[in-house]
Design a protein around this motif. Structure first.
Motif, PDB file in Angstrom:
ATOM      1  N   ARG A 136       0.833  -1.206   0.000  1.00 44.40           N
ATOM      2  CA  ARG A 136       0.000   0.000   0.000  1.00 44.40           C
ATOM      3  C   ARG A 136       0.869   1.257   0.000  1.00 44.40           C
ATOM      4  O   ARG A 136       0.805   2.096   0.904  1.00 44.40           O
ATOM      5  CB  ARG A 136      -0.935  -0.035   1.202  1.00 44.40           C
ATOM      6  CG  ARG A 136      -1.925  -1.167   1.164  1.00 44.40           C
ATOM      7  CD  ARG A 136      -3.093  -0.890   0.228  1.00 44.40           C
ATOM      8  NE  ARG A 136      -3.935   0.162   0.808  1.00 44.40           N
ATOM      9  CZ  ARG A 136      -4.523   1.122   0.126  1.00 44.40           C
ATOM     10  NH1 ARG A 136      -4.367   1.209  -1.183  1.00 44.40           N
ATOM     11  NH2 ARG A 136      -5.277   2.017   0.737  1.00 44.40           N
ATOM     12  N   TYR A 137       1.689   1.384  -1.034  1.00 40.77           N
ATOM     13  CA  TYR A 137       2.570   2.547  -1.158  1.00 40.77           C
ATOM     14  C   TYR A 137       2.540   3.119  -2.577  1.00 40.77           C
ATOM     15  O   TYR A 137       3.442   3.834  -2.997  1.00 40.77           O
ATOM     16  CB  TYR A 137       4.001   2.177  -0.768  1.00 40.77           C
ATOM     17  CG  TYR A 137       4.459   0.827  -1.285  1.00 40.77           C
ATOM     18  CD1 TYR A 137       4.707   0.606  -2.635  1.00 40.77           C
ATOM     19  CD2 TYR A 137       4.620  -0.238  -0.400  1.00 40.77           C
ATOM     20  CE1 TYR A 137       5.102  -0.642  -3.107  1.00 40.77           C
ATOM     21  CE2 TYR A 137       5.018  -1.486  -0.859  1.00 40.77           C
ATOM     22  CZ  TYR A 137       5.263  -1.675  -2.212  1.00 40.77           C
ATOM     23  OH  TYR A 137       5.657  -2.917  -2.674  1.00 40.77           O
ATOM     24  N   ARG A 138       1.489   2.815  -3.330  1.00 42.84           N
ATOM     25  CA  ARG A 138       1.385   3.335  -4.693  1.00 42.84           C
ATOM     26  C   ARG A 138       0.608   4.659  -4.694  1.00 42.84           C
ATOM     27  O   ARG A 138       0.230   5.166  -3.639  1.00 42.84           O
ATOM     28  CB  ARG A 138       0.708   2.293  -5.590  1.00 42.84           C
ATOM     29  CG  ARG A 138       1.506   0.998  -5.703  1.00 42.84           C
ATOM     30  CD  ARG A 138       0.849  -0.011  -6.631  1.00 42.84           C
ATOM     31  NE  ARG A 138       1.622  -1.239  -6.697  1.00 42.84           N
ATOM     32  CZ  ARG A 138       2.658  -1.430  -7.522  1.00 42.84           C
ATOM     33  NH1 ARG A 138       3.027  -0.454  -8.343  1.00 42.84           N
ATOM     34  NH2 ARG A 138       3.321  -2.566  -7.515  1.00 42.84           N
ATOM     35  N   TYR A 139       0.377   5.210  -5.886  1.00 44.23           N
ATOM     36  CA  TYR A 139      -0.360   6.467  -5.969  1.00 44.23           C
ATOM     37  C   TYR A 139      -1.734   6.338  -5.327  1.00 44.23           C
ATOM     38  O   TYR A 139      -2.375   5.284  -5.382  1.00 44.23           O
ATOM     39  CB  TYR A 139      -0.527   6.898  -7.430  1.00 44.23           C
ATOM     40  CG  TYR A 139       0.706   7.507  -8.029  1.00 44.23           C
ATOM     41  CD1 TYR A 139       1.285   8.640  -7.464  1.00 44.23           C
ATOM     42  CD2 TYR A 139       1.280   6.962  -9.179  1.00 44.23           C
ATOM     43  CE1 TYR A 139       2.417   9.206  -8.029  1.00 44.23           C
ATOM     44  CE2 TYR A 139       2.413   7.524  -9.755  1.00 44.23           C
ATOM     45  CZ  TYR A 139       2.979   8.656  -9.175  1.00 44.23           C
ATOM     46  OH  TYR A 139       4.101   9.219  -9.730  1.00 44.23           O
ATOM     47  N   SER A 140      -2.189   7.448  -4.771  1.00 44.31           N
ATOM     48  CA  SER A 140      -3.447   7.449  -4.042  1.00 44.31           C
ATOM     49  C   SER A 140      -4.548   8.128  -4.848  1.00 44.31           C
ATOM     50  O   SER A 140      -4.290   8.808  -5.837  1.00 44.31           O
ATOM     51  CB  SER A 140      -3.269   8.189  -2.708  1.00 44.31           C
ATOM     52  OG  SER A 140      -4.474   8.261  -1.994  1.00 44.31           O
ATOM     53  N   ASN A 141      -5.759   7.956  -4.378  1.00 45.83           N
ATOM     54  CA  ASN A 141      -6.908   8.679  -4.897  1.00 45.83           C
ATOM     55  C   ASN A 141      -6.815  10.131  -4.444  1.00 45.83           C
ATOM     56  O   ASN A 141      -6.491  10.412  -3.293  1.00 45.83           O
ATOM     57  CB  ASN A 141      -8.175   8.019  -4.336  1.00 45.83           C
ATOM     58  CG  ASN A 141      -9.452   8.639  -4.861  1.00 45.83           C
ATOM     59  OD1 ASN A 141      -9.662   9.832  -4.725  1.00 45.83           O
ATOM     60  ND2 ASN A 141     -10.307   7.812  -5.441  1.00 45.83           N
ATOM     61  N   GLY A 142      -7.121  11.075  -5.320  1.00 49.14           N
ATOM     62  CA  GLY A 142      -7.014  12.485  -4.965  1.00 49.14           C
ATOM     63  C   GLY A 142      -7.929  12.900  -3.838  1.00 49.14           C
ATOM     64  O   GLY A 142      -7.579  13.761  -3.027  1.00 49.14           O
ATOM     65  N   PRO A 169      -9.576  19.753  -7.481  1.00 47.60           N
ATOM     66  CA  PRO A 169      -8.473  19.998  -8.409  1.00 47.60           C
ATOM     67  C   PRO A 169      -7.329  20.798  -7.783  1.00 47.60           C
ATOM     68  O   PRO A 169      -6.164  20.603  -8.147  1.00 47.60           O
ATOM     69  CB  PRO A 169      -9.130  20.789  -9.545  1.00 47.60           C
ATOM     70  CG  PRO A 169     -10.579  20.449  -9.469  1.00 47.60           C
ATOM     71  CD  PRO A 169     -10.858  20.276  -8.013  1.00 47.60           C
ATOM     72  N   VAL A 170      -7.665  21.683  -6.843  1.00 46.88           N
ATOM     73  CA  VAL A 170      -6.617  22.440  -6.133  1.00 46.88           C
ATOM     74  C   VAL A 170      -5.771  21.479  -5.312  1.00 46.88           C
ATOM     75  O   VAL A 170      -4.536  21.509  -5.345  1.00 46.88           O
ATOM     76  CB  VAL A 170      -7.250  23.515  -5.225  1.00 46.88           C
ATOM     77  CG1 VAL A 170      -6.170  24.265  -4.447  1.00 46.88           C
ATOM     78  CG2 VAL A 170      -8.090  24.488  -6.037  1.00 46.88           C
ATOM     79  N   SER A 171      -6.458  20.604  -4.574  1.00 43.59           N
ATOM     80  CA  SER A 171      -5.749  19.610  -3.767  1.00 43.59           C
ATOM     81  C   SER A 171      -4.903  18.687  -4.630  1.00 43.59           C
ATOM     82  O   SER A 171      -3.737  18.405  -4.328  1.00 43.59           O
ATOM     83  CB  SER A 171      -6.771  18.789  -2.965  1.00 43.59           C
ATOM     84  OG  SER A 171      -6.148  17.698  -2.336  1.00 43.59           O
TER      85      SER A 171
END
Length: 396
Positions: A62-68, A260-262
């Motif tokens: 569990r170290y891959r890209y995350s959901n925004g 989108p800012v986050s």
């Protein structure tokens, strides 16, 4: 070379406010006997189950890209948490961030800009001014008065409002005063916000460290739902400040516009920390209870320990991990007393001036050290107060 104007706006609003804390750390590293009572770092570790869950998640990849917006498990846990307070909360109301500070920075960036103003209580947490000014907006201070227990008053907000005001930044339970707004006070404040079409951003990071008062929030009032955004984290509630795991909960339209800012700044948080946070929010962990009991006991200990100190008045908190001490009757400002206390007695506290003009006469003392250190700190504060009041009497 040229720089963006944000570097000028924030030039004195970063680590400069923590100069006494930094100096104390330097002295301590050099071997000096320093009792450190400056920052709000819990003196208990996170529950072992949280560490184990974090390790499990890393070992599981569990170290891959995350959901925004946030990992599914933690978003679901936050929906469950806040639905207990207001039954219309869904995943569309949630955004995850690395800590309350990042959440607050992002929220402000989405609400105000140059020419706008943010109402905020004075005293205020030391980073609020920077968060506001980073957007180009400016702060409008609302005095929090000792005679009201530092509770923000709706009438004082009304007096402070200008045509530029767009946001009211609340902090309850409050840092540095430990004040906890009541439901009736919040209702009155909310009515002012509705009348002037203000957003309410409420920092509730100390929610689970309330002593005897009853926690209340504008978020819980359905009439304020369209204008209220809560920011919080597990930093204080679960003694996990270094994990940097926080969130913002607000109207669906707001979170949709802020996403989108986050994502431009962060694009999500670490999945293994999100898993740990979800575990923290969905399991019965007694860290907050133990801290709550400890800090309440220590605040009383400070009152007793400084009872005989001349020129000193302790203002016990209703929540949190700090207590304010009024030193004005010693003849010294909070700033002067704090630096003398470090240099002459080896006790590091935060000068009230780090938290605004209304706190100039105060010290903020952390309660996150063992009882014996609290007692010794009180003895040293009393010694300095005795010398200071003697000098004051001689001048008179």
């Amino acid at each position: 070379m040229r720089y963006a104007s944000i570097t000028d706006r924030l030039a004195d609003l970063g680590s400069g406010k923590w100069s006494l804390h930094i100096r104390a750390r330097q002295l301590k590293a050099g071997g000096a006997d320093i009792i450190e009572l400056t920052i709000g770092e819990p003196d208990v570790p996170p529950d072992r189950a949280l560490i184990d869950e974090c390790q499990r998640a890393m070992n599981a990849g569990r170290y891959r890209y995350s959901n925004g917006r946030g990992e599914h498990a933690v978003v679901a846990a936050l929906v469950e948490k806040y639905r207990r307070r207001r039954d219309d909360v869904t995943t569309e109301n949630v955004l995850c961030f690395p800590g309350t500070q990042t959440a607050l920075f992002s929220v402000m960036l989405g609400l105000v800009e140059a020419g706008d103003a943010v109402l905020v209580g004075d005293p205020l947490y030391a980073t609020y001014e920077g968060v506001i000014q980073s957007t180009g907006a400016h702060q409008v201070l609302v005095p929090l008065k000792p005679e009201f227990g530092f509770h923000m008053q709706a009438a004082d907000i009304e007096k402070a409002i200008t045509p530029a005001c767009r946001v009211l930044l609340l902090n309850t339970p409050h840092n540095p005063t430990g004040a906890v707004l009541t439901a009736s006070e919040i209702a009155e404040i909310g009515e002012v916000a509705r009348r002037h079409d203000l957003w309410i951003v409420c920092d509730e990071v100390y929610e689970e460290l309330v002593f005897d008062a009853v926690f209340a929030s504008p978020f819980d009032n359905p009439d304020l739902a369209e204008r209220t955004i809560v920011v919080s984290s597990i930093s204080k509630s679960h003694a996990a400040p270094g994990f940097r795991s926080g969130w913002a909960i607000g109207p669906a339209e707001f979170t949709s516009r802020l996403l989108p800012v986050s994502e431009t700044m962060l694009f999500g948080v670490q999945p293994f920390i999100a898993d740990m946070t979800a575990y923290a929010l969905t399991h019965d962990i007694d860290t907050a209870r133990r801290m709550r009991e400890s800090y309440k006991s220590r605040s009383r200990r400070v009152v007793d320990g400084l009872a005989s100190a001349p020129g000193i008045m302790v203002l016990p908190p209703e929540a949190g991990m700090f207590t304010l001490i009024d030193v004005s009757a010693t003849g010294m400002s909070g700033e002067a007393f704090a630096w003398a206390l470090l240099e002459e007695e080896g006790v590091a506290v935060m000068p009230g001036s780090s938290f605004g003009d209304e706190a100039q006469n105060f010290l903020r003392m952390s309660l996150t050290v063992p009882d014996k250190d609290i007692d010794e700190a009180c003895r040293r504060i009393t010694a300095l107060a005795e010398r200071a009041t003697l000098r004051k009497e001689r001048r008179a």
